[in-house]
Enzyme design. Structure first.
Site, mmCIF file in Angstrom:
data_model
loop_
_atom_site.group_PDB
_atom_site.id
_atom_site.type_symbol
_atom_site.label_atom_id
_atom_site.label_comp_id
_atom_site.label_asym_id
_atom_site.label_seq_id
_atom_site.Cartn_x
_atom_site.Cartn_y
_atom_site.Cartn_z
ATOM 1 N N ARG A 183 11.563 -7.201 5.042
ATOM 2 C CA ARG A 183 11.348 -5.791 4.705
ATOM 3 C C ARG A 183 12.293 -4.883 5.500
ATOM 4 O O ARG A 183 12.509 -5.081 6.690
ATOM 5 C CB ARG A 183 9.894 -5.435 5.035
ATOM 6 C CG ARG A 183 9.530 -4.016 4.773
ATOM 7 C CD ARG A 183 8.043 -3.848 4.700
ATOM 8 N NE ARG A 183 7.405 -3.745 6.011
ATOM 9 C CZ ARG A 183 6.143 -3.374 6.183
ATOM 10 N NH1 ARG A 183 5.380 -3.109 5.145
ATOM 11 N NH2 ARG A 183 5.630 -3.294 7.384
ATOM 12 N N LYS A 241 0.833 -1.211 0.000
ATOM 13 C CA LYS A 241 0.000 0.000 0.000
ATOM 14 C C LYS A 241 0.867 1.261 0.000
ATOM 15 O O LYS A 241 0.610 2.190 -0.756
ATOM 16 C CB LYS A 241 -0.932 0.027 1.229
ATOM 17 C CG LYS A 241 -1.878 -1.152 1.314
ATOM 18 C CD LYS A 241 -2.867 -0.989 2.469
ATOM 19 C CE LYS A 241 -2.250 -0.919 3.853
ATOM 20 N NZ LYS A 241 -1.529 -2.158 4.265
ATOM 21 N N ARG A 270 11.846 -2.742 10.875
ATOM 22 C CA ARG A 270 10.867 -2.184 11.799
ATOM 23 C C ARG A 270 10.701 -3.118 12.985
ATOM 24 O O ARG A 270 10.709 -4.328 12.816
ATOM 25 C CB ARG A 270 9.510 -2.024 11.085
ATOM 26 C CG ARG A 270 9.331 -0.682 10.439
ATOM 27 C CD ARG A 270 8.092 -0.623 9.593
ATOM 28 N NE ARG A 270 6.861 -1.083 10.239
ATOM 29 C CZ ARG A 270 5.646 -0.916 9.700
ATOM 30 N NH1 ARG A 270 5.517 -0.318 8.534
ATOM 31 N NH2 ARG A 270 4.570 -1.366 10.307
ATOM 32 N N ARG A 324 -9.128 0.725 9.584
ATOM 33 C CA ARG A 324 -8.565 -0.598 9.837
ATOM 34 C C ARG A 324 -9.628 -1.531 10.416
ATOM 35 O O ARG A 324 -9.359 -2.696 10.644
ATOM 36 C CB ARG A 324 -7.465 -0.386 10.850
ATOM 37 C CG ARG A 324 -6.214 -1.163 10.881
ATOM 38 C CD ARG A 324 -5.321 -1.159 9.717
ATOM 39 N NE ARG A 324 -4.009 -1.629 10.121
ATOM 40 C CZ ARG A 324 -2.878 -0.994 9.852
ATOM 41 N NH1 ARG A 324 -2.875 0.121 9.150
ATOM 42 N NH2 ARG A 324 -1.733 -1.497 10.252
ATOM 43 N N ARG A 339 0.009 -9.267 13.858
ATOM 44 C CA ARG A 339 -0.559 -8.256 12.948
ATOM 45 C C ARG A 339 -1.445 -8.919 11.893
ATOM 46 O O ARG A 339 -2.480 -8.386 11.515
ATOM 47 C CB ARG A 339 0.561 -7.467 12.269
ATOM 48 C CG ARG A 339 1.233 -6.499 13.223
ATOM 49 C CD ARG A 339 2.575 -6.059 12.711
ATOM 50 N NE ARG A 339 2.479 -5.173 11.570
ATOM 51 C CZ ARG A 339 3.451 -5.031 10.668
ATOM 52 N NH1 ARG A 339 4.562 -5.732 10.758
ATOM 53 N NH2 ARG A 339 3.301 -4.185 9.676
HETATM 54 P P1 AMP Z 1 1.246 0.166 9.423
HETATM 55 O O1 AMP Z 1 2.465 0.955 9.150
HETATM 56 O O2 AMP Z 1 0.052 0.637 8.632
HETATM 57 O O3 AMP Z 1 1.473 -1.321 9.291
HETATM 58 O O4 AMP Z 1 0.854 0.437 10.958
HETATM 59 C C1 AMP Z 1 1.746 0.120 12.021
HETATM 60 C C2 AMP Z 1 0.985 0.028 13.319
HETATM 61 O O5 AMP Z 1 0.370 1.293 13.608
HETATM 62 C C3 AMP Z 1 -0.173 -0.972 13.329
HETATM 63 O O6 AMP Z 1 0.252 -2.306 13.607
HETATM 64 C C4 AMP Z 1 -1.035 -0.399 14.447
HETATM 65 O O7 AMP Z 1 -0.489 -0.679 15.722
HETATM 66 C C5 AMP Z 1 -0.904 1.111 14.219
HETATM 67 N N1 AMP Z 1 -1.939 1.602 13.291
HETATM 68 C C6 AMP Z 1 -1.756 2.111 12.037
HETATM 69 N N2 AMP Z 1 -2.923 2.468 11.498
HETATM 70 C C7 AMP Z 1 -3.879 2.180 12.407
HETATM 71 C C8 AMP Z 1 -5.296 2.302 12.439
HETATM 72 N N3 AMP Z 1 -5.990 2.806 11.408
HETATM 73 N N4 AMP Z 1 -5.947 1.879 13.554
HETATM 74 C C9 AMP Z 1 -5.290 1.395 14.616
HETATM 75 N N5 AMP Z 1 -3.952 1.231 14.645
HETATM 76 C C10 AMP Z 1 -3.239 1.623 13.558
#
Ligand code: AMP
Length: 206
Positions: A122, A13, A150, A88, A161
């Site tokens: 990654r 994404k 990360r 989400r 996740r």
């Molecule tokens: P991402 O980079 O999108 O994989 O997000 C990393 C982490 O940020 C996720 O595993 C969640 O802990 C938090 N996070 C990101 N977006 C959201 C969201 N819309 N709702 C809740 N937690 C989020």
């Protein structure tokens, strides 16, 4: 035009969002990137989010929704908003209805085995945010900066996740399919091939 990019962690994404922003002048709102920036600036929000991010859990809806609303209301002079990693779950999607109309949902689909492979290898550039594979070495292909893994790309957190994604995010697929503004794209191809389909979908709905 407001677009939601939907897909599992590691589906690509962020990569597709970067390309779309470059070509279309959309404002990119990545909730994950915002939380990571808050954390590196050591803000109260970043500290609160960290506890959930470290475990691969979702940050509580009220924190996320307020943050996204704040970002959206501060935008001026953009051709549209590209939401990446938000909503989400169904309650975030419903909280957003009425605040920002969604014109298109692009769902990037990649099989779970490939996702696990991608997330485990990654690497993230700490200078420019570029995402690349561990096999590309210790420095960023784009800017030469240092790359890191990360903290939530470790095996246990990846599995959590993915479980959270299945339980909470997958129901959004049916939710948006029913609204007739949903396009599914095969994400298990080169970045350019995926982007061709993503930009064709954006053109079709604009
Ligand atoms: P991402 O980079 O999108 O994989 O997000 C990393 C982490 O940020 C996720 O595993 C969640 O802990 C938090 N996070 C990101 N977006 C959201 C969201 N819309 N709702 C809740 N937690 C989020």
């Amino acid at each position: 035009m407001n677009i939601v990019l939907l897909g599992s962690p590691g589906a690509g994404k962020g990569t597709q969002a970067t390309l779309l922003v470059k070509e279309n002048g959309f404002a990119h709102i990545s909730t994950g990137d915002i939380f990571r920036a808050e954390l590196s600036n050591n803000t109260a929000l970043g500290q609160k989010a960290k506890a959930y991010m470290d475990k691969g859990e979702l940050v509580p809806d009220e924190l996320v929704v307020d943050m996204v609303n704040g970002k959206i209301s501060s935008l001026t002079d953009v051709s549209g908003v590209l939401l990446d990693g938000f909503p989400r779950n169904l309650s975030q999607a419903k909280a957003m209805e009425g605040k920002i109309p969604v014109d298109l949902v692009v769902y990037i689909h990649v099989d779970k085995d490939e996702i696990i492979r991608r997330l485990s290898s990654r690497r993230l550039c700490t200078s420019c945010g570029n995402i690349q594979s561990a096999k590309n070495g210790q420095s960023c292909d784009k800017c030469g900066g240092p790359v890191i893994q990360r903290e939530d790309d470790t095996e246990t957190v990846i599995m959590n996740r993915l479980n959270v994604y299945e339980e909470q995010t997958v129901p959004l697929i049916a939710f948006y399919q029913n609204q007739g503004k949903f396009v599914q794209i095969d994400g298990d191809r080169s970045v350019d091939e995926v982007y061709q389909d993503v930009s064709a979908a954006v053109e079709r709905f604009s």
